[in-house]
Design a protein around this motif. Structure first.
Motif, PDB file in Angstrom:
ATOM      1  N   HIS A 108      -9.620 -18.304 -70.213  1.00  0.00           N
ATOM      2  CA  HIS A 108     -10.995 -18.814 -70.259  1.00  0.00           C
ATOM      3  C   HIS A 108     -11.051 -20.288 -69.854  1.00  0.00           C
ATOM      4  O   HIS A 108     -10.288 -21.111 -70.339  1.00  0.00           O
ATOM      5  N   GLY A 109     -11.982 -20.590 -68.955  1.00  0.00           N
ATOM      6  CA  GLY A 109     -12.225 -21.970 -68.552  1.00  0.00           C
ATOM      7  C   GLY A 109     -11.246 -22.525 -67.538  1.00  0.00           C
ATOM      8  O   GLY A 109     -11.231 -23.722 -67.278  1.00  0.00           O
ATOM      9  N   LYS A 110     -10.430 -21.673 -66.937  1.00  0.00           N
ATOM     10  CA  LYS A 110      -9.431 -22.158 -65.977  1.00  0.00           C
ATOM     11  C   LYS A 110      -9.901 -21.892 -64.548  1.00  0.00           C
ATOM     12  O   LYS A 110     -11.084 -21.833 -64.283  1.00  0.00           O
ATOM     13  N   SER A 111      -8.994 -21.738 -63.614  1.00  0.00           N
ATOM     14  CA  SER A 111      -9.307 -21.626 -62.186  1.00  0.00           C
ATOM     15  C   SER A 111     -10.273 -20.475 -61.908  1.00  0.00           C
ATOM     16  O   SER A 111     -10.175 -19.403 -62.501  1.00  0.00           O
ATOM     17  N   THR A 112     -11.179 -20.728 -60.964  1.00  0.00           N
ATOM     18  CA  THR A 112     -12.246 -19.770 -60.669  1.00  0.00           C
ATOM     19  C   THR A 112     -12.167 -19.266 -59.228  1.00  0.00           C
ATOM     20  O   THR A 112     -11.538 -19.894 -58.370  1.00  0.00           O
ATOM     21  N   ASP A 113     -12.851 -18.168 -58.980  1.00  0.00           N
ATOM     22  CA  ASP A 113     -12.976 -17.671 -57.610  1.00  0.00           C
ATOM     23  C   ASP A 113     -13.662 -18.715 -56.731  1.00  0.00           C
ATOM     24  O   ASP A 113     -13.285 -18.884 -55.565  1.00  0.00           O
ATOM     25  N   ALA A 114     -14.650 -19.420 -57.269  1.00  0.00           N
ATOM     26  CA  ALA A 114     -15.354 -20.444 -56.492  1.00  0.00           C
ATOM     27  C   ALA A 114     -14.388 -21.533 -56.022  1.00  0.00           C
ATOM     28  O   ALA A 114     -14.477 -22.001 -54.874  1.00  0.00           O
ATOM     29  N   GLU A 115     -13.458 -21.924 -56.881  1.00  0.00           N
ATOM     30  CA  GLU A 115     -12.466 -22.934 -56.477  1.00  0.00           C
ATOM     31  C   GLU A 115     -11.554 -22.385 -55.379  1.00  0.00           C
ATOM     32  O   GLU A 115     -11.216 -23.103 -54.433  1.00  0.00           O
ATOM     33  N   LEU A 116     -11.164 -21.135 -55.504  1.00  0.00           N
ATOM     34  CA  LEU A 116     -10.326 -20.519 -54.479  1.00  0.00           C
ATOM     35  C   LEU A 116     -11.065 -20.414 -53.151  1.00  0.00           C
ATOM     36  O   LEU A 116     -10.478 -20.638 -52.089  1.00  0.00           O
ATOM     37  N   ILE A 117     -12.338 -20.118 -53.203  1.00  0.00           N
ATOM     38  CA  ILE A 117     -13.147 -20.039 -51.981  1.00  0.00           C
ATOM     39  C   ILE A 117     -13.247 -21.413 -51.318  1.00  0.00           C
ATOM     40  O   ILE A 117     -13.205 -21.523 -50.084  1.00  0.00           O
ATOM     41  N   GLU A 118     -13.323 -22.478 -52.111  1.00  0.00           N
ATOM     42  CA  GLU A 118     -13.315 -23.838 -51.557  1.00  0.00           C
ATOM     43  C   GLU A 118     -11.994 -24.133 -50.854  1.00  0.00           C
ATOM     44  O   GLU A 118     -11.972 -24.730 -49.774  1.00  0.00           O
ATOM     45  N   VAL A 119     -10.894 -23.721 -51.463  1.00  0.00           N
ATOM     46  CA  VAL A 119      -9.583 -23.893 -50.828  1.00  0.00           C
ATOM     47  C   VAL A 119      -9.552 -23.142 -49.503  1.00  0.00           C
ATOM     48  O   VAL A 119      -9.088 -23.665 -48.484  1.00  0.00           O
ATOM     49  N   MET A 120     -10.084 -21.922 -49.501  1.00  0.00           N
ATOM     50  CA  MET A 120     -10.087 -21.121 -48.277  1.00  0.00           C
ATOM     51  C   MET A 120     -10.884 -21.808 -47.176  1.00  0.00           C
ATOM     52  O   MET A 120     -10.509 -21.741 -46.003  1.00  0.00           O
ATOM     53  N   GLY A 121     -11.965 -22.483 -47.528  1.00  0.00           N
ATOM     54  CA  GLY A 121     -12.753 -23.209 -46.537  1.00  0.00           C
ATOM     55  C   GLY A 121     -11.943 -24.295 -45.847  1.00  0.00           C
ATOM     56  O   GLY A 121     -12.017 -24.470 -44.625  1.00  0.00           O
ATOM     57  N   ILE A 122     -11.146 -25.009 -46.607  1.00  0.00           N
ATOM     58  CA  ILE A 122     -10.299 -26.052 -46.020  1.00  0.00           C
ATOM     59  C   ILE A 122      -9.194 -25.418 -45.173  1.00  0.00           C
ATOM     60  O   ILE A 122      -8.873 -25.908 -44.089  1.00  0.00           O
ATOM     61  N   ILE A 123      -8.634 -24.321 -45.651  1.00  0.00           N
ATOM     62  CA  ILE A 123      -7.604 -23.622 -44.870  1.00  0.00           C
ATOM     63  C   ILE A 123      -8.183 -23.197 -43.522  1.00  0.00           C
ATOM     64  O   ILE A 123      -7.525 -23.332 -42.483  1.00  0.00           O
ATOM     65  N   GLN A 124      -9.424 -22.725 -43.514  1.00  0.00           N
ATOM     66  CA  GLN A 124     -10.052 -22.322 -42.249  1.00  0.00           C
ATOM     67  C   GLN A 124     -10.218 -23.525 -41.313  1.00  0.00           C
ATOM     68  O   GLN A 124     -10.007 -23.411 -40.107  1.00  0.00           O
ATOM     69  N   ASP A 125     -10.545 -24.697 -41.871  1.00  0.00           N
ATOM     70  CA  ASP A 125     -10.633 -25.909 -41.054  1.00  0.00           C
ATOM     71  C   ASP A 125      -9.265 -26.266 -40.463  1.00  0.00           C
ATOM     72  O   ASP A 125      -9.165 -26.668 -39.303  1.00  0.00           O
ATOM     73  N   ILE A 126      -8.218 -26.112 -41.266  1.00  0.00           N
ATOM     74  CA  ILE A 126      -6.863 -26.389 -40.786  1.00  0.00           C
ATOM     75  C   ILE A 126      -6.475 -25.382 -39.710  1.00  0.00           C
ATOM     76  O   ILE A 126      -5.898 -25.757 -38.677  1.00  0.00           O
ATOM     77  N   GLN A 127      -6.811 -24.115 -39.916  1.00  0.00           N
ATOM     78  CA  GLN A 127      -6.517 -23.093 -38.904  1.00  0.00           C
ATOM     79  C   GLN A 127      -7.227 -23.425 -37.589  1.00  0.00           C
ATOM     80  O   GLN A 127      -6.632 -23.306 -36.517  1.00  0.00           O
ATOM     81  N   ASP A 128      -8.479 -23.859 -37.678  1.00  0.00           N
ATOM     82  CA  ASP A 128      -9.221 -24.229 -36.469  1.00  0.00           C
ATOM     83  C   ASP A 128      -8.524 -25.376 -35.740  1.00  0.00           C
ATOM     84  O   ASP A 128      -8.398 -25.358 -34.517  1.00  0.00           O
ATOM     85  N   TYR A 129      -8.083 -26.377 -36.493  1.00  0.00           N
ATOM     86  CA  TYR A 129      -7.373 -27.507 -35.886  1.00  0.00           C
ATOM     87  C   TYR A 129      -6.077 -27.021 -35.218  1.00  0.00           C
ATOM     88  O   TYR A 129      -5.777 -27.402 -34.083  1.00  0.00           O
ATOM     89  N   LEU A 130      -5.311 -26.194 -35.923  1.00  0.00           N
ATOM     90  CA  LEU A 130      -4.044 -25.713 -35.369  1.00  0.00           C
ATOM     91  C   LEU A 130      -4.276 -24.849 -34.129  1.00  0.00           C
ATOM     92  O   LEU A 130      -3.456 -24.845 -33.213  1.00  0.00           O
ATOM     93  N   LYS A 131      -5.403 -24.149 -34.089  1.00  0.00           N
ATOM     94  CA  LYS A 131      -5.733 -23.363 -32.890  1.00  0.00           C
ATOM     95  C   LYS A 131      -5.968 -24.271 -31.696  1.00  0.00           C
ATOM     96  O   LYS A 131      -5.536 -23.968 -30.584  1.00  0.00           O
ATOM     97  N   THR A 132      -6.657 -25.398 -31.919  1.00  0.00           N
ATOM     98  CA  THR A 132      -6.907 -26.331 -30.812  1.00  0.00           C
ATOM     99  C   THR A 132      -5.607 -26.927 -30.283  1.00  0.00           C
ATOM    100  O   THR A 132      -5.539 -27.301 -29.111  1.00  0.00           O
ATOM    101  N   ARG A 133      -4.599 -27.014 -31.119  1.00  0.00           N
ATOM    102  CA  ARG A 133      -3.293 -27.553 -30.718  1.00  0.00           C
ATOM    103  C   ARG A 133      -2.369 -26.450 -30.189  1.00  0.00           C
ATOM    104  O   ARG A 133      -1.253 -26.738 -29.780  1.00  0.00           O
ATOM    105  N   GLY A 134      -2.806 -25.192 -30.233  1.00  0.00           N
ATOM    106  CA  GLY A 134      -1.974 -24.094 -29.767  1.00  0.00           C
ATOM    107  C   GLY A 134      -0.877 -23.702 -30.734  1.00  0.00           C
ATOM    108  O   GLY A 134       0.068 -23.001 -30.371  1.00  0.00           O
ATOM    109  N   ILE A 135      -0.994 -24.148 -31.994  1.00  0.00           N
ATOM    110  CA  ILE A 135       0.020 -23.856 -32.994  1.00  0.00           C
ATOM    111  C   ILE A 135      -0.233 -22.505 -33.647  1.00  0.00           C
ATOM    112  O   ILE A 135       0.697 -21.802 -34.029  1.00  0.00           O
ATOM    113  N   ILE A 136      -1.498 -22.125 -33.750  1.00  0.00           N
ATOM    114  CA  ILE A 136      -1.896 -20.795 -34.223  1.00  0.00           C
ATOM    115  C   ILE A 136      -2.704 -20.164 -33.101  1.00  0.00           C
ATOM    116  O   ILE A 136      -3.528 -20.815 -32.474  1.00  0.00           O
ATOM    117  N   VAL A 137      -2.446 -18.893 -32.889  1.00  0.00           N
ATOM    118  CA  VAL A 137      -3.164 -18.184 -31.813  1.00  0.00           C
ATOM    119  C   VAL A 137      -4.467 -17.662 -32.352  1.00  0.00           C
ATOM    120  O   VAL A 137      -4.587 -17.212 -33.455  1.00  0.00           O
TER     121      VAL A 137
END
Length: 137
Positions: A108-137
């Protein structure tokens, strides 16, 4: 030494999952493998990186301190169980700690799905950056 099979498999699992913990964890695996493969084949051929230091690699090696800091802050806000059974913050450069996430459903009162979704948003930004560099296809 590209790990295309692994990246595709974990990427598919993460993308297809309706569970935010699974999506985050699998996406971090893909980031780790993509960055390691990039350095092994392009930057320092034949030299394999060890560990799970995605934040350090983003910040110092890929000149993305903003994205690295955002991801570090969001990961550190999550709570997990350490080796001794204590509650601690997730170590941003040791994301496998997420396997022991203290989710609000169990703690109770610990990590939430909303916090995980926020992390996923940043991961998607990182994936987009890595795609522009050709590091992720």
């Amino acid at each position: 030494m590209p790990h295309d099979y692994n990246k595709e498999a974990f990427g598919r699992i993460g993308n297809d999952s309706s569970n935010p913990l699974c999506a985050v964890y699998c996406s971090l695996i893909v980031l780790e493998l993509a960055i390691k493969d990039h350095f092994y084949t392009q930057v320092n051929p034949g030299s394999w990186r060890t560990g799970h230091s995605i934040i350090d690699w983003l910040t110092s090696d890929l000149n993305q301190s903003s994205l690295g800091s955002q991801l570090a802050n969001k990961l550190a806000a999550l709570r997990c169980t350490d080796r001794n059974g204590n509650e601690v913050s997730v170590n941003p450069n040791l994301y496998p700690d997420l396997r022991y996430l203290r989710h609000e459903q169990d703690f109770h009162g610990k990590s939430t799905d909303a916090e995980l979704i926020e992390v996923m948003g940043i991961i998607q930004d990182i994936q987009d950056y890595l795609k522009t560099r050709g590091i992720i296809v």
